[in-house]
Design a protein around this motif. Structure first.
Motif, PDB file in Angstrom:
ATOM      1  N   SER A   1       4.213   7.854 -13.720  1.00 11.54           N
ATOM      2  CA  SER A   1       2.792   8.023 -14.025  1.00 11.54           C
ATOM      3  C   SER A   1       2.062   6.702 -14.218  1.00 11.54           C
ATOM      4  O   SER A   1       1.064   6.428 -13.538  1.00 11.54           O
ATOM      5  CB  SER A   1       2.611   8.897 -15.272  1.00 11.54           C
ATOM      6  OG  SER A   1       3.170  10.168 -15.067  1.00 11.54           O
ATOM      7  N   ASN A   2       2.513   5.888 -15.152  1.00  9.44           N
ATOM      8  CA  ASN A   2       1.815   4.625 -15.430  1.00  9.44           C
ATOM      9  C   ASN A   2       1.790   3.717 -14.211  1.00  9.44           C
ATOM     10  O   ASN A   2       0.758   3.123 -13.879  1.00  9.44           O
ATOM     11  CB  ASN A   2       2.474   3.890 -16.602  1.00  9.44           C
ATOM     12  CG  ASN A   2       2.044   4.437 -17.948  1.00  9.44           C
ATOM     13  OD1 ASN A   2       0.943   4.955 -18.095  1.00  9.44           O
ATOM     14  ND2 ASN A   2       2.917   4.324 -18.944  1.00  9.44           N
ATOM     15  N   ALA A   3       2.926   3.620 -13.547  1.00 11.60           N
ATOM     16  CA  ALA A   3       3.006   2.754 -12.370  1.00 11.60           C
ATOM     17  C   ALA A   3       2.109   3.275 -11.255  1.00 11.60           C
ATOM     18  O   ALA A   3       1.443   2.501 -10.562  1.00 11.60           O
ATOM     19  CB  ALA A   3       4.452   2.650 -11.895  1.00 11.60           C
ATOM     20  N   SER A   4       2.084   4.593 -11.086  1.00 12.47           N
ATOM     21  CA  SER A   4       1.248   5.185 -10.045  1.00 12.47           C
ATOM     22  C   SER A   4      -0.224   4.896 -10.299  1.00 12.47           C
ATOM     23  O   SER A   4      -0.958   4.494  -9.384  1.00 12.47           O
ATOM     24  CB  SER A   4       1.484   6.694  -9.982  1.00 12.47           C
ATOM     25  OG  SER A   4       0.623   7.301  -9.047  1.00 12.47           O
ATOM     26  N   ILE A   5      -0.662   5.075 -11.539  1.00 13.59           N
ATOM     27  CA  ILE A   5      -2.070   4.841 -11.867  1.00 13.59           C
ATOM     28  C   ILE A   5      -2.448   3.390 -11.611  1.00 13.59           C
ATOM     29  O   ILE A   5      -3.495   3.096 -11.009  1.00 13.59           O
ATOM     30  CB  ILE A   5      -2.337   5.222 -13.339  1.00 13.59           C
ATOM     31  CG1 ILE A   5      -2.208   6.738 -13.519  1.00 13.59           C
ATOM     32  CG2 ILE A   5      -3.729   4.747 -13.777  1.00 13.59           C
ATOM     33  CD1 ILE A   5      -2.171   7.176 -14.969  1.00 13.59           C
ATOM     34  N   GLN A   6      -1.602   2.458 -12.047  1.00 14.61           N
ATOM     35  CA  GLN A   6      -1.913   1.044 -11.865  1.00 14.61           C
ATOM     36  C   GLN A   6      -1.888   0.649 -10.390  1.00 14.61           C
ATOM     37  O   GLN A   6      -2.741  -0.119  -9.921  1.00 14.61           O
ATOM     38  CB  GLN A   6      -0.919   0.180 -12.646  1.00 14.61           C
ATOM     39  CG  GLN A   6      -0.996   0.346 -14.139  1.00 14.61           C
ATOM     40  CD  GLN A   6      -2.382   0.049 -14.672  1.00 14.61           C
ATOM     41  OE1 GLN A   6      -3.003  -0.950 -14.302  1.00 14.61           O
ATOM     42  NE2 GLN A   6      -2.886   0.911 -15.535  1.00 14.61           N
ATOM     43  N   ALA A   7      -0.924   1.187  -9.649  1.00 16.62           N
ATOM     44  CA  ALA A   7      -0.827   0.864  -8.227  1.00 16.62           C
ATOM     45  C   ALA A   7      -2.025   1.420  -7.455  1.00 16.62           C
ATOM     46  O   ALA A   7      -2.576   0.762  -6.569  1.00 16.62           O
ATOM     47  CB  ALA A   7       0.474   1.417  -7.659  1.00 16.62           C
TER      48      ALA A   7
ATOM     49  N   GLU B   1       0.812  -1.220   0.000  1.00 17.62           N
ATOM     50  CA  GLU B   1       0.000   0.000   0.000  1.00 17.62           C
ATOM     51  C   GLU B   1       0.842   1.266   0.000  1.00 17.62           C
ATOM     52  O   GLU B   1       0.620   2.179  -0.802  1.00 17.62           O
ATOM     53  CB  GLU B   1      -0.951   0.013   1.202  1.00 17.62           C
ATOM     54  CG  GLU B   1      -1.770   1.304   1.293  1.00 17.62           C
ATOM     55  CD  GLU B   1      -2.781   1.283   2.431  1.00 17.62           C
ATOM     56  OE1 GLU B   1      -3.460   2.306   2.613  1.00 17.62           O
ATOM     57  OE2 GLU B   1      -2.893   0.254   3.127  1.00 17.62           O
ATOM     58  N   GLN B   2       1.825   1.347   0.893  1.00 17.18           N
ATOM     59  CA  GLN B   2       2.622   2.573   0.976  1.00 17.18           C
ATOM     60  C   GLN B   2       3.431   2.800  -0.288  1.00 17.18           C
ATOM     61  O   GLN B   2       3.582   3.941  -0.746  1.00 17.18           O
ATOM     62  CB  GLN B   2       3.549   2.516   2.198  1.00 17.18           C
ATOM     63  CG  GLN B   2       4.148   3.873   2.552  1.00 17.18           C
ATOM     64  CD  GLN B   2       3.083   4.933   2.835  1.00 17.18           C
ATOM     65  OE1 GLN B   2       2.170   4.719   3.622  1.00 17.18           O
ATOM     66  NE2 GLN B   2       3.182   6.078   2.155  1.00 17.18           N
ATOM     67  N   ARG B   3       3.943   1.741  -0.876  1.00 16.03           N
ATOM     68  CA  ARG B   3       4.679   1.881  -2.132  1.00 16.03           C
ATOM     69  C   ARG B   3       3.757   2.391  -3.236  1.00 16.03           C
ATOM     70  O   ARG B   3       4.168   3.193  -4.082  1.00 16.03           O
ATOM     71  CB  ARG B   3       5.306   0.548  -2.546  1.00 16.03           C
ATOM     72  CG  ARG B   3       6.447   0.096  -1.632  1.00 16.03           C
ATOM     73  CD  ARG B   3       7.081  -1.184  -2.139  1.00 16.03           C
ATOM     74  NE  ARG B   3       7.716  -1.000  -3.448  1.00 16.03           N
ATOM     75  CZ  ARG B   3       8.292  -1.996  -4.136  1.00 16.03           C
ATOM     76  NH1 ARG B   3       8.273  -3.224  -3.640  1.00 16.03           N
ATOM     77  NH2 ARG B   3       8.854  -1.748  -5.295  1.00 16.03           N
ATOM     78  N   ALA B   4       2.525   1.925  -3.229  1.00 23.36           N
ATOM     79  CA  ALA B   4       1.551   2.404  -4.221  1.00 23.36           C
ATOM     80  C   ALA B   4       1.292   3.897  -4.041  1.00 23.36           C
ATOM     81  O   ALA B   4       1.224   4.662  -5.006  1.00 23.36           O
ATOM     82  CB  ALA B   4       0.250   1.622  -4.090  1.00 23.36           C
ATOM     83  N   LEU B   5       1.160   4.331  -2.814  1.00 23.43           N
ATOM     84  CA  LEU B   5       0.885   5.738  -2.525  1.00 23.43           C
ATOM     85  C   LEU B   5       2.078   6.630  -2.852  1.00 23.43           C
ATOM     86  O   LEU B   5       1.903   7.801  -3.228  1.00 23.43           O
ATOM     87  CB  LEU B   5       0.512   5.904  -1.054  1.00 23.43           C
ATOM     88  CG  LEU B   5      -0.796   5.239  -0.610  1.00 23.43           C
ATOM     89  CD1 LEU B   5      -0.916   5.246   0.903  1.00 23.43           C
ATOM     90  CD2 LEU B   5      -2.002   5.941  -1.249  1.00 23.43           C
ATOM     91  N   ASP B   6       3.296   6.097  -2.732  1.00 21.33           N
ATOM     92  CA  ASP B   6       4.510   6.895  -2.930  1.00 21.33           C
ATOM     93  C   ASP B   6       5.021   6.865  -4.364  1.00 21.33           C
ATOM     94  O   ASP B   6       5.923   7.633  -4.713  1.00 21.33           O
ATOM     95  CB  ASP B   6       5.628   6.395  -2.005  1.00 21.33           C
ATOM     96  CG  ASP B   6       5.308   6.630  -0.535  1.00 21.33           C
ATOM     97  OD1 ASP B   6       4.450   7.486  -0.244  1.00 21.33           O
ATOM     98  OD2 ASP B   6       5.908   5.945   0.315  1.00 21.33           O
ATOM     99  N   GLU B   7       4.495   5.997  -5.207  1.00 18.46           N
ATOM    100  CA  GLU B   7       4.986   5.837  -6.579  1.00 18.46           C
ATOM    101  C   GLU B   7       4.892   7.158  -7.341  1.00 18.46           C
ATOM    102  O   GLU B   7       3.902   7.879  -7.251  1.00 18.46           O
ATOM    103  CB  GLU B   7       4.170   4.759  -7.301  1.00 18.46           C
ATOM    104  CG  GLU B   7       4.568   4.531  -8.743  1.00 18.46           C
ATOM    105  CD  GLU B   7       6.008   4.084  -8.892  1.00 18.46           C
ATOM    106  OE1 GLU B   7       6.759   4.798  -9.598  1.00 18.46           O
ATOM    107  OE2 GLU B   7       6.377   3.050  -8.314  1.00 18.46           O
TER     108      GLU B   7
END
Length: 210
Positions: free
Chosen positions: A35-41, A26-32
């Motif tokens: 752009s593409n990785a952030s949206i998918q996470a 979860e925290q890695r998703a929030l900190d990404e």
């Protein structure tokens, strides 16, 4: 692979992430930041997270909006926002106002596809200017399909109408039923949209339109 240019690899990577315990990523998703990785996470978090994650997820989406995104990325980000509300529930009044203010800056957009998604979200969030902006888009839309989308989206908006806006909206149905063409159920579809819209009127509003 969440940041891979191939959308199918991004999809597979997201599914793999979702199969893991949320607390592990979860925290890695929030900190990404990519752009593409952030949206998918964040999409994975919207699907697998709980209500307690909603505020942080919205914060990450807000930071993402500061980046220069493609149309496809913007559409995916709006999908994340939609799922955030579907899976995690409605927002408190203050947060709703913040989200409305952020989205309203982009509506109307230059892209029809973005306008469709923004319209649905702003109607759901009861944005105060969504009626005026959407009626303007309806009037300028070059196809009956595009006009119908906006008419459908506005049908459940209860508050914020002026008498003139109501007249413009319902006059559109008269024109559509008279001039537009479709299949066997086309007219019934329009009539049902109008029926849903009429059900939101108060007695005084109904009298004004009569």
């Amino acid at each position: 692979y969440l940041d891979n240019p191939d959308p199918w690899l991004r999809y597979a990577a997201r599914v793999a992430v979702e199969s893991q315990d949320v607390s592990l990523w979860e925290q890695r998703a929030l900190d990404e930041t990519h752009s593409n990785a952030s949206i998918q996470a964040l999409l994975a978090l919207a699907r697998q997270g709980d209500k307690e994650s909603q505020g942080a997820l919205l914060g990450s989406l807000d930071r993402l909006a500061e980046q220069e995104l493609t149309e496809a990325q913007n559409l995916e980000a709006l999908r994340v926002l939609q799922l955030c509300f579907i899976r995690m529930g409605r927002l408190d009044t203050e947060t709703t106002e913040d989200v409305v203010a952020a989205l309203s800056k982009f509506y109307p957009a230059k892209s029809e596809r973005l306008n469709r998604e923004l319209c649905q979200l702003l109607v759901y969030l009861e944005a105060p200017d969504v009626i005026a902006k959407t009626l303007a888009l309806m009037a300028a839309a070059p196809t009956q399909e595009e006009q119908m989308h906006y008419a459908f989206a506005l049908r459940n908006v209860k508050a914020g109408w002026t008498p003139e806006q109501r007249r413009v909206y319902y006059s559109w149905f008269n024109k559509a039923l008279r001039e537009y063409k479709g299949g066997n159920s086309f007219a019934k579809y329009l009539i049902n949209i109008r029926k849903d819209a009429l059900a939101t009127l108060t007695e005084s509003e109904s009298a004004e339109l009569a």
